[in-house]
Design an enzyme around this catalytic site. Sequence first.
Site, PDB file in Angstrom:
ATOM      1  CD1 TRP A   1      -2.452  -2.574   1.595  1.00 48.47           C
ATOM      2  CD2 TRP A   1      -3.116  -1.067  -0.438  1.00 48.47           C
ATOM      3  NE1 TRP A   1      -3.028  -3.255   1.166  1.00 48.47           N
ATOM      4  CE2 TRP A   1      -3.563  -2.059   0.108  1.00 48.47           C
ATOM      5  CE3 TRP A   1      -3.475   0.145  -0.495  1.00 48.47           C
ATOM      6  CZ2 TRP A   1      -4.648  -2.680  -0.456  1.00 48.47           C
ATOM      7  CZ3 TRP A   1      -4.550  -0.460  -2.052  1.00 48.47           C
ATOM      8  CH2 TRP A   1      -4.531  -1.671  -2.193  1.00 48.47           C
TER       9      TRP A   1
ATOM     10  CG  ASP B   1      -3.197   4.825   3.813  1.00 43.02           C
ATOM     11  OD1 ASP B   1      -4.558   4.551   4.320  1.00 43.02           O
ATOM     12  OD2 ASP B   1      -3.120   4.190   2.874  1.00 43.02           O
TER      13      ASP B   1
ATOM     14  CE  LYS C   1      -8.610  -1.864   4.555  1.00 42.23           C
ATOM     15  NZ  LYS C   1      -9.040  -2.754   4.045  1.00 42.23           N
TER      16      LYS C   1
HETATM   17  N1  PMP Z   1      -4.426   1.695   1.783  1.00 48.91           N
HETATM   18  C1  PMP Z   1      -4.490   0.516   2.989  1.00 48.91           C
HETATM   19  C2  PMP Z   1      -3.860   0.758   3.646  1.00 48.91           C
HETATM   20  C3  PMP Z   1      -5.372  -0.732   2.314  1.00 48.91           C
HETATM   21  O1  PMP Z   1      -5.310  -1.442   3.128  1.00 48.91           O
HETATM   22  C4  PMP Z   1      -6.209  -0.190   1.449  1.00 48.91           C
HETATM   23  C5  PMP Z   1      -6.997  -1.439   0.862  1.00 48.91           C
HETATM   24  N2  PMP Z   1      -7.382  -2.178   1.085  1.00 48.91           N
HETATM   25  C6  PMP Z   1      -6.164   0.283   0.455  1.00 48.91           C
HETATM   26  C7  PMP Z   1      -5.258   1.644   0.747  1.00 48.91           C
HETATM   27  C8  PMP Z   1      -7.106   1.367  -0.669  1.00 48.91           C
HETATM   28  O2  PMP Z   1      -8.024   1.565  -0.675  1.00 48.91           O
HETATM   29  P1  PMP Z   1      -9.103   1.351  -1.380  1.00 48.91           P
HETATM   30  O3  PMP Z   1      -9.450  -0.118  -1.703  1.00 48.91           O
HETATM   31  O4  PMP Z   1     -10.234   1.822  -0.597  1.00 48.91           O
HETATM   32  O5  PMP Z   1      -8.692   2.174  -2.079  1.00 48.91           O
END
Ligand code: PMP
Length: 360
Positions: A102, A172, A196
Amino acid sequence: MSRRYNFCAGPAALPTEVLEQAQQDLLDWQGRGLSVMEMSHRSDEFQGIARQAQEDLCELLSIPDQYHCLFVQGGATAQFSAVPLNLMGLTGKADYLNTGLWSSKAIEEARRFGEVNLVADGQPASYCSLAPIEQWRFSEAADYFHYTPNETIGGFELNEIPEVPSAPLVADMSSTLLSRPLDVSRFGLIYAGAQKNIGPAGLTLVLVREDLLDRALAVVPRTLHYRLIADHHSMLNTPPTYGWYLAGLVFQWLKREGGLGVMAERNRRKADKLYAAIDGSGFYANPVEPQYRSRMNVPFTLADGTLNDAFLEGAEESGLLNLRGHRSVGGMRASLYNAVPEAAVDALVGYMNEFERRYG
Ligand code: PMP
């Protein structure tokens, strides 16, 4: 009712009480004769729902007055763009820490808008370890420092908020926000996709300090512009109303349960139990250096990978859902968010022990 234990990384388990409340409200919210989904976001009813959710969030996290809580769409991924677009207006440079998939996606996106300095990179260690902070290479001047306190895929977590020279701190927190108390005042900006610990997919929270609202690049789309969104109280356009309402129910549930301190204790116990089972087994393994192990997402492998499907099938038959690891890393992953009860972890550990006795 046949709700089973759901270890999904996201969209993840929601508290049963919250879903029951939503079910009760579905056709007729508080005697108004319509569903929250069918209300104008400008109506008094929805304005009340929105305000209450914001107040409860501020209370749960003790959010200081100079922060705006934005309820937006686009997921955390939209924030990968919104953060540089809104904050890179001074030097055009930012410091990023890479601790997993991520963070690397956030970095890749930020590079489209400015200069990214990689402060430290966990990739050569397969995202299982990281150089100590003394070795991180900060820029002389950066518009912000970005990191991902909890990597949902790799199960890598930085437990302490790092003391960094580059300011402000941007995080994030998609898979960790609301899992424990947090000193929001240490951050300039926090964002999190809701799916989450917060609510359903489709809603994203952004907590941003007032002084950061006026350094946006000229090209920022209106829907990503923090100042505009804040000035319009997250109603610049139609917000994700139903997600906002459900998040509000989650916040009320958290308050009834005793708040984030109680969640932290529960989450600590759940993670400790699962890691103890993994480490004590000789059959299961978690690759992350112990000091960086995530309390929310616990990846683990079986000594014999050819047994993965048998493990997952048996788990499903035992009422344990969504244990397959992310496709990029394989193996298993158990996500232990707030709505996953301790009994779920007990059941998982019981199943793991039984599986090991049979196949180990
Ligand atoms: N950052 C983290 C730490 C995540 O766990 C996730 C999704 N699992 C995201 C970003 C991306 O999120 P989204 O699919 O809501 O754009």
